[in-house]
Design a protein around this motif. Structure first.
Motif, PDB file in Angstrom:
ATOM      1  N   UNK A 634       0.831  -1.202   0.000  1.00 41.55           N
ATOM      2  CA  UNK A 634       0.000   0.000   0.000  1.00 41.55           C
ATOM      3  C   UNK A 634       0.867   1.254   0.000  1.00 41.55           C
ATOM      4  N   UNK A 635       1.963   1.242   0.739  1.00 37.70           N
ATOM      5  CA  UNK A 635       2.842   2.407   0.809  1.00 37.70           C
ATOM      6  C   UNK A 635       3.399   2.726  -0.580  1.00 37.70           C
ATOM      7  N   UNK A 636       3.850   1.698  -1.293  1.00 37.56           N
ATOM      8  CA  UNK A 636       4.416   1.923  -2.622  1.00 37.56           C
ATOM      9  C   UNK A 636       3.370   2.491  -3.576  1.00 37.56           C
ATOM     10  N   UNK A 651       6.112  12.118   1.929  1.00 39.14           N
ATOM     11  CA  UNK A 651       7.354  11.348   1.931  1.00 39.14           C
ATOM     12  C   UNK A 651       7.261  10.286   3.013  1.00 39.14           C
ATOM     13  N   UNK A 652       8.056   9.252   2.900  1.00 39.63           N
ATOM     14  CA  UNK A 652       8.026   8.162   3.863  1.00 39.63           C
ATOM     15  C   UNK A 652       8.760   8.554   5.139  1.00 39.63           C
ATOM     16  N   UNK A 659       3.726  15.011   5.021  1.00 37.57           N
ATOM     17  CA  UNK A 659       4.220  16.169   4.302  1.00 37.57           C
ATOM     18  C   UNK A 659       5.414  16.750   5.052  1.00 37.57           C
ATOM     19  N   UNK A 660       6.236  17.472   4.313  1.00 38.27           N
ATOM     20  CA  UNK A 660       7.394  18.108   4.937  1.00 38.27           C
ATOM     21  C   UNK A 660       6.910  19.075   6.011  1.00 38.27           C
ATOM     22  N   UNK A 679       2.737  22.371   4.179  1.00 37.18           N
ATOM     23  CA  UNK A 679       3.480  21.794   3.047  1.00 37.18           C
ATOM     24  C   UNK A 679       4.069  22.865   2.126  1.00 37.18           C
ATOM     25  N   UNK A 680       5.231  22.596   1.528  1.00 32.23           N
ATOM     26  CA  UNK A 680       5.800  23.523   0.551  1.00 32.23           C
ATOM     27  C   UNK A 680       5.131  23.359  -0.815  1.00 32.23           C
TER      28      UNK A 680
END
Length: 823
Positions: A634-636, A651-652, A659-660, A679-680
């Motif tokens: 699911x993550x992929x 991102x993981x 989010x960053x 988020x950027x």
């Protein structure tokens, strides 16, 4: 009275606004009853107005627009036959531009599944027009409301009475980047609107509208220094981003400082003719001095064609900065919609009316109230200037419009329900029904309320009112058994209240549908039955019968197929007087449910009852304690899925996707979300923390998702309130007066997000959140794919949208689990 007084001035009566969210606290069945009553009232009023004024009756009655994509609330409206009562389908849209058609198709599928006898129940306006008869103006009339409509038409017109772009803050609304984003969103959605043939797109919102001090929706911009202008940060020209320039391609140009500050406005001919428009489309025009680049200014912001990916100026750009009233100027999005509106009105024959795209709609059945706004945008247009225009409104004299004949009425009987305050019934909109809270002996639950039955006709009616097994009618000398059939006579305009006690036994927290059905008797019965008490209720001895049960002979008849209704048709059962849609016939309710109030005067009211969960035992089945490797597939997929424009990338981080600016700390019994920045690269979007789920994960019928949540101040740092004008846009708030907010979603394999219809206000005190699987509804800001029901999708992640008002901050979640509540 409204229709009687103003019926000749109104083309569409929109009854309420966005009842599926917080604009209305009522359940869907309450709105359905209210809407049916309004429809019946408007029909009577406009008929009387027409007779009194010797004018065509007019004024279509339209359902309240749905704010969200289809979900349980909309399903309940379908079950109650709303589409048989409305003269148009109506909804709003505020999601990603790429998902506009997807949401349309979801509504289309939901309506078709309700039993509609067309492949696409909510069909495009273009298809609908093909099924309509017309007057002399016929199929080529773009005003559309002037066309006579054949009552045998097979599709409802589709209205989009709000669509808008919200991710503009106080700073970005006065920059090239922000206003180009707004323009691009409207450009992309407008192309889909045109392809789908939606009849009445109305952009939200024309005037500057800074909603809740966070989101600027307005299509007009205030002149520099005007009242109410949000503070700008820096120079607008310096706020163009490299990303915007890259999107513009080779056509991006810089603007000389002197020219940018010259407040240059385009100069256009005083009178604009079709020939002139054609000339501009071919590029045969200039702006200002021949050697100067094309420059357009609005609200103190300077735009050039390259900002919009164009090498040379395009015709619509001439409208950027044009004046609207005192101190207001057209933004690029407004200019685009304005140009498209004129093109629609003066396009080739056969391009039927869609509305203006900016909210200019015909406002009366006589002279077009907004004629000057459409034909006289730049000048005083004469009929000679627009020779051959088929829109009716160019003639100097008033024009009388012809309206569709009134649709055949369903039952004049409307059923509503009023819970008795403090007597064991609590409305729970997100569950689609009522909590029955008074526990009685034997593990049962009880509450009291009143069924209210109205006769909205000018003649008496009589028939049977069939109660569900959970309802017992109460009288001075006792109560009926559950499921009784009451014989009821109602005088013209009568309203009858019937006290009921709701009682049912339920050993787990799961819903139980309860349906009340009115079935009319014959005209002879109505004439003979004389009410003996106030409101038309007969004496108890003759008015209460034992519960009727379906006879096998009744059900031995084949299904009638489909009963034609005006522009829609629904499956029903021939000859069966029981009118139970699910429990008796044992069929899929979506296929066999009756159109509420339709067909032979039958009227229905339907809700769902839930037992009080307090005191029940919680049995957790899934506590989200799986390892990250179990959810690797699911993550992929989630990392690889395509994102919509403006959708934040993740991102993981451990077994999470974030989010960053977000970190997730796994605690012994939950999670701690550490929040640093939004988020950027994407404007006005929340922080995101997403937990991929293993393939074996399920959240099924009768189950509940439950968690506790609060906010926590981080150690060693004092949270600082965010400012709307902060130079760092990642430090500007994305939520307003409601406080620190959190949304909880389940994302399904097709990218859709499912949640409740409300956000959580996160406070320092612990609070509890729970939702049933059956209560989850589609939400914006995910994607919009079929199927639209949560039960027909596979969950792949648990998603949190996080909206703090101060930073740094932490949101804590404890004891998240899926399980059941049982006695």
């Amino acid at each position: 009275m409204l229709a009687l007084t103003y019926g000749d001035l109104i083309d569409y009566w929109e009854i309420e606004n966005e009842p599926d969210i917080a604009f209305s606290a009522d359940n869907a069945e309450t709105y359905a009853a209210f809407f049916k009553a309004a429809v019946l009232g408007v029909r009577v009023g406009r008929a009387r107005a027409s007779a009194r004024q010797h004018a065509p009756r007019g004024g279509a009655v339209v359902m309240a627009p749905m704010a969200l994509p289809p979900g349980p609330y909309f399903q309940r409206l379908l079950d109650l036959g709303l589409l048989e009562w409305t003269d148009a389908f109506n909804y709003h849209y505020y999601g990603y531009a790429e998902d506009f058609t997807g949401v349309y198709r979801q509504f289309e599928a939901a309506a078709a599944e309700s039993g509609a006898d067309v492949s696409s129940a909510v069909r495009s306006g273009r298809d609908a027009r093909a099924t309509r008869g017309g007057d002399a103006h016929g199929q080529g009339c773009p005003c559309h409301v002037g066309c006579g409509r054949d009552a045998r038409a097979t599709a409802l017109p589709v209205l989009l009475t709000e669509y808008g772009y919200g991710p503009l803050d106080a700073v970005q609304s006065r920059t090239v980047e922000g206003r180009v984003r707004q323009w691009r969103w409207f450009r992309d959605t407008e192309a889909q609107i045109d392809a789908l043939g939606i009849e009445g797109p109305m952009a939200f919102y024309m005037m500057p509208y800074y909603e809740r001090g966070i989101n600027e929706f307005g299509l007009l911009m205030r002149e520099p220094g005007g009242a109410g202008v949000p503070p700008a940060v820096g120079d607008a020209e310096n706020l163009k981003t490299e990303k915007l320039k890259a999107e513009g391609g080779a056509g991006v140009r810089t603007v000389p400082r002197a020219l940018a500050r010259a407040s240059l406005h385009p100069v256009w001919p005083a009178q604009l003719s079709p020939a002139g428009m054609a000339g501009m489309r071919s590029g045969g025009w200039t702006v200002g001095p021949a050697e100067a680049p094309a420059v357009f200014r609005a609200g103190g912001v300077t735009f050039v064609p390259g900002d919009f990916g164009a090498e040379v100026p395009e015709p619509w750009m001439r409208r950027i900065g044009q004046k609207f009233g005192e101190g207001l100027e057209a933004s690029p999005a407004m200019a685009w919609l304005w140009e498209r509106a004129v093109a629609r009105w003066h396009g080739p024959p056969g391009r039927g009316w869609r509305g203006s795209g900016m909210g200019i709609l015909p406002m009366s059945g006589k002279t077009f109230a907004a004629r000057s706004a459409v034909h006289g945008l730049e000048a005083r247009v004469t009929s000679e200037s627009w020779a051959g225009c088929p829109c009716h409104f160019c003639a100097a004299s008033d024009v009388s419009l012809t309206y569709p004949p009134p649709r055949p009425s369903g039952s004049p009987v409307v059923i509503d329900f009023l819970p008795q305050e403090g007597e064991g019934l609590v409305q729970f909109k997100d569950l689609g029904g009522y909590l029955v809270t008074e526990e009685i002996l034997g593990g049962s639950y009880s509450g009291t309320g009143r069924l209210v039955v109205y006769n909205f006709s000018d003649r008496p009616v009589a028939g049977s009112l069939r109660l569900p097994p959970e309802f017992r009618a109460e009288f001075d000398d006792g109560e009926t058994a559950g499921g009784a059939v009451l014989m009821l006579a109602l005088a013209a305009g009568a309203r009858r209240e019937i006290p009921v006690r709701v009682a049912f036994g339920k050993r787990d927290f799961a819903g139980k549908d309860a349906e009340v059905v009115w079935e009319p008797g014959t005209d002879e019965i109505a004439a003979e039955q004389q009410p003996s008490g106030e409101g038309g209720m007969p004496e108890r001895g003759t008015g209460i019968l034992a519960r009727e049960r379906c006879l096998s002979a009744w059900h031995g008849l084949p299904a009638r197929g489909r009963r034609s209704a005006p522009q829609m048709s629904f499956r029903t059962w021939a000859g069966c007087p029981c009118h139970y849609s699910r429990s008796v016939h044992g069929q899929d309710g979506r296929a066999t449910s009756h159109a509420g109030g339709g067909g032979a005067g039958v009227s229905r009211w339907l809700t769902t009852l839930y037992p009080q969960p307090a005191g029940m035992r919680w049995q957790a089945r899934e506590v989200f304690a799986f390892g990250g490797e179990e959810a690797e597939a699911a993550r992929e997929r989630l990392l690889a899925r395509p994102l919509a424009t403006g959708e934040p990338a993740v991102k993981a981080e451990g077994r999470w996707l974030v989010t960053d600016g977000v970190e997730v700390e796994e605690t012994e019994d939950g999670w701690l979300f550490h929040l640093e920045k939004f988020p950027p690269d994407v404007p006005m979007r929340p922080m995101v923390a997403e937990l991929p789920l293993p393939a074996h994960f399920r959240f099924g019928p009768g189950e509940v998702f439950l968690m506790n949540y609060r906010q926590v101040a981080p150690d060693g740092a004092e949270p600082v309130m965010l400012r709307v004008d902060d130079p760092d846009r990642r430090m500007r708030p994305v939520t307003g007066e409601f406080g620190d907010m959190m949304d909880v979603y389940f994302r399904t394999e097709n990218g859709n997000l499912f949640s409740t219809s409300y956000r959580l206000n996160v406070k320092p005190e612990w609070q509890r959140y729970f939702v049933t699987a059956s209560g989850l509804t589609m939400a914006f800001w995910g994607r919009a794919e079929l199927p639209w029901r949560f039960a027909e999708n596979r969950p792949v992640s648990l998603v949190f949208f996080l909206r703090p008002r101060s930073l740094p901050l932490a949101f804590e979640v404890k004891h998240p689990a899926i399980g059941t509540l049982t006695q």
